[in-house]
Scaffold this motif. Sequence first.
Motif, PDB file in Angstrom:
ATOM      1  N   ASP A  78       0.830  -1.201   0.000  1.00 42.88           N
ATOM      2  CA  ASP A  78       0.000   0.000   0.000  1.00 42.88           C
ATOM      3  C   ASP A  78       0.866   1.253   0.000  1.00 42.88           C
ATOM      4  OD1 ASP A  78      -2.368  -1.450   0.049  1.00 42.88           O
ATOM      5  OD2 ASP A  78      -2.423  -1.488   2.245  1.00 42.88           O
ATOM      6  N   ARG A  79       1.916   1.207   0.791  1.00 39.28           N
ATOM      7  CA  ARG A  79       2.807   2.365   0.839  1.00 39.28           C
ATOM      8  C   ARG A  79       3.543   2.557  -0.481  1.00 39.28           C
ATOM      9  NH1 ARG A  79       3.719   0.309   6.337  1.00 39.28           N
ATOM     10  NH2 ARG A  79       2.527   1.670   7.706  1.00 39.28           N
ATOM     11  N   MET A  80       3.896   1.468  -1.134  1.00 39.73           N
ATOM     12  CA  MET A  80       4.582   1.583  -2.419  1.00 39.73           C
ATOM     13  C   MET A  80       3.653   2.144  -3.492  1.00 39.73           C
ATOM     14  SD  MET A  80       7.462   1.234  -3.699  1.00 39.73           S
ATOM     15  CE  MET A  80       7.686   2.090  -5.215  1.00 39.73           C
ATOM     16  N   LEU A  81       2.409   1.722  -3.478  1.00 38.37           N
ATOM     17  CA  LEU A  81       1.449   2.283  -4.422  1.00 38.37           C
ATOM     18  C   LEU A  81       1.263   3.777  -4.191  1.00 38.37           C
ATOM     19  CD1 LEU A  81      -1.255  -0.513  -4.615  1.00 38.37           C
ATOM     20  CD2 LEU A  81       0.283   0.246  -6.417  1.00 38.37           C
ATOM     21  N   THR A  82       1.291   4.183  -2.942  1.00 38.82           N
ATOM     22  CA  THR A  82       1.186   5.601  -2.641  1.00 38.82           C
ATOM     23  C   THR A  82       2.418   6.347  -3.141  1.00 38.82           C
ATOM     24  OG1 THR A  82      -0.131   5.070  -0.693  1.00 38.82           O
ATOM     25  CG2 THR A  82       0.806   7.262  -0.800  1.00 38.82           C
ATOM     26  N   ALA A  83       3.588   5.743  -3.009  1.00 47.34           N
ATOM     27  CA  ALA A  83       4.807   6.370  -3.521  1.00 47.34           C
ATOM     28  C   ALA A  83       4.743   6.511  -5.041  1.00 47.34           C
ATOM     29  CB  ALA A  83       6.029   5.560  -3.112  1.00 47.34           C
ATOM     30  N   LEU A  84       4.206   5.512  -5.721  1.00 49.61           N
ATOM     31  CA  LEU A  84       4.047   5.607  -7.173  1.00 49.61           C
ATOM     32  C   LEU A  84       3.036   6.692  -7.540  1.00 49.61           C
ATOM     33  CD1 LEU A  84       4.136   1.840  -8.141  1.00 49.61           C
ATOM     34  CD2 LEU A  84       5.907   3.558  -8.525  1.00 49.61           C
ATOM     35  N   LEU A  85       1.993   6.844  -6.715  1.00 48.87           N
ATOM     36  CA  LEU A  85       1.038   7.931  -6.927  1.00 48.87           C
ATOM     37  C   LEU A  85       1.722   9.278  -6.767  1.00 48.87           C
ATOM     38  CD1 LEU A  85      -1.910   8.916  -7.326  1.00 48.87           C
ATOM     39  CD2 LEU A  85      -2.128   8.815  -4.840  1.00 48.87           C
ATOM     40  N   PHE A  86       2.604   9.390  -5.768  1.00 51.47           N
ATOM     41  CA  PHE A  86       3.377  10.613  -5.596  1.00 51.47           C
ATOM     42  C   PHE A  86       4.192  10.913  -6.850  1.00 51.47           C
ATOM     43  CE2 PHE A  86       2.885  10.503  -0.955  1.00 51.47           C
ATOM     44  CZ  PHE A  86       2.791  11.856  -0.696  1.00 51.47           C
ATOM     45  N   LEU A 107      11.395   8.840 -13.814  1.00 50.86           N
ATOM     46  CA  LEU A 107      12.384   7.771 -13.864  1.00 50.86           C
ATOM     47  C   LEU A 107      12.641   7.187 -12.479  1.00 50.86           C
ATOM     48  CD1 LEU A 107      14.400   6.205 -15.619  1.00 50.86           C
ATOM     49  CD2 LEU A 107      16.059   7.997 -15.114  1.00 50.86           C
ATOM     50  N   LEU A 108      12.757   8.036 -11.481  1.00 51.97           N
ATOM     51  CA  LEU A 108      12.985   7.552 -10.116  1.00 51.97           C
ATOM     52  C   LEU A 108      11.790   6.754  -9.598  1.00 51.97           C
ATOM     53  CD1 LEU A 108      14.743  10.625  -8.496  1.00 51.97           C
ATOM     54  CD2 LEU A 108      15.754   8.412  -9.047  1.00 51.97           C
ATOM     55  N   ALA A 109      10.584   7.189  -9.914  1.00 57.20           N
ATOM     56  CA  ALA A 109       9.391   6.455  -9.480  1.00 57.20           C
ATOM     57  C   ALA A 109       9.337   5.078 -10.130  1.00 57.20           C
ATOM     58  CB  ALA A 109       8.131   7.254  -9.804  1.00 57.20           C
ATOM     59  N   GLY A 155       9.522   1.451  -8.178  1.00 58.70           N
ATOM     60  CA  GLY A 155       8.501   0.411  -8.351  1.00 58.70           C
ATOM     61  C   GLY A 155       9.108  -0.919  -8.755  1.00 58.70           C
ATOM     62  N   ILE A 156      10.073  -0.879  -9.663  1.00 61.58           N
ATOM     63  CA  ILE A 156      10.742  -2.111 -10.097  1.00 61.58           C
ATOM     64  C   ILE A 156      11.522  -2.730  -8.944  1.00 61.58           C
ATOM     65  CG2 ILE A 156      12.571  -2.998 -11.601  1.00 61.58           C
ATOM     66  CD1 ILE A 156      11.592  -0.901 -13.671  1.00 61.58           C
ATOM     67  N   ALA A 157      12.235  -1.901  -8.185  1.00 57.57           N
ATOM     68  CA  ALA A 157      13.010  -2.419  -7.057  1.00 57.57           C
ATOM     69  C   ALA A 157      12.107  -3.058  -6.014  1.00 57.57           C
ATOM     70  CB  ALA A 157      13.828  -1.290  -6.431  1.00 57.57           C
ATOM     71  N   PHE A 158      10.963  -2.434  -5.746  1.00 56.41           N
ATOM     72  CA  PHE A 158      10.037  -3.010  -4.778  1.00 56.41           C
ATOM     73  C   PHE A 158       9.492  -4.345  -5.272  1.00 56.41           C
ATOM     74  CE2 PHE A 158       5.778  -3.699  -3.122  1.00 56.41           C
ATOM     75  CZ  PHE A 158       6.023  -3.660  -1.766  1.00 56.41           C
ATOM     76  N   ALA A 159       9.122  -4.394  -6.543  1.00 61.22           N
ATOM     77  CA  ALA A 159       8.575  -5.644  -7.088  1.00 61.22           C
ATOM     78  C   ALA A 159       9.609  -6.757  -7.065  1.00 61.22           C
ATOM     79  CB  ALA A 159       8.088  -5.410  -8.516  1.00 61.22           C
ATOM     80  N   ARG A 160      10.844  -6.444  -7.408  1.00 63.42           N
ATOM     81  CA  ARG A 160      11.898  -7.462  -7.369  1.00 63.42           C
ATOM     82  C   ARG A 160      12.126  -7.961  -5.949  1.00 63.42           C
ATOM     83  NH1 ARG A 160      16.294  -7.823 -11.495  1.00 63.42           N
ATOM     84  NH2 ARG A 160      17.282  -8.716  -9.656  1.00 63.42           N
ATOM     85  N   ARG A 161      12.122  -7.033  -5.001  1.00 64.38           N
ATOM     86  CA  ARG A 161      12.336  -7.428  -3.600  1.00 64.38           C
ATOM     87  C   ARG A 161      11.176  -8.293  -3.092  1.00 64.38           C
ATOM     88  NH1 ARG A 161      12.235  -3.626   1.594  1.00 64.38           N
ATOM     89  NH2 ARG A 161      12.937  -5.160   3.089  1.00 64.38           N
ATOM     90  N   ALA A 162       9.959  -7.896  -3.421  1.00 64.28           N
ATOM     91  CA  ALA A 162       8.795  -8.660  -2.985  1.00 64.28           C
ATOM     92  C   ALA A 162       8.783 -10.029  -3.648  1.00 64.28           C
ATOM     93  CB  ALA A 162       7.511  -7.898  -3.302  1.00 64.28           C
TER      94      ALA A 162
END
Length: 87
Positions: A28-36, A65-67, A71-78
């Motif tokens: 949820d927090r990552m989705l919010t960061a992507l929204l940011f 680019l940073l967002a 997102g990619i880093a979070f998905a890879r980690r998850a």
Amino acid sequence: MSLAIALFLLVNLIVALVAAARGPTPADRMLTALLFGSTGVGVLVLLAHAMALPALVDVALTLALLAAIAGIAFARRAWHARSEGDG
């Protein structure tokens, strides 16, 4: 008109900040960061157009680019954590 839209998007970011603080899971927090990231890009592009500052478009592209990288880093980690838990 574009300043009004930028203001609306900034209000959207404030709501997202509240949602990020209350988000029950890291996803949820990552989705919010992507929204940011995506909303921030929209605000910066609108402000670049409204104030005739083309440098803000460069900042917006960097933020996009940073967002995407976050997102990619979070998905890879998850994905990696899930595959370790299965094995």
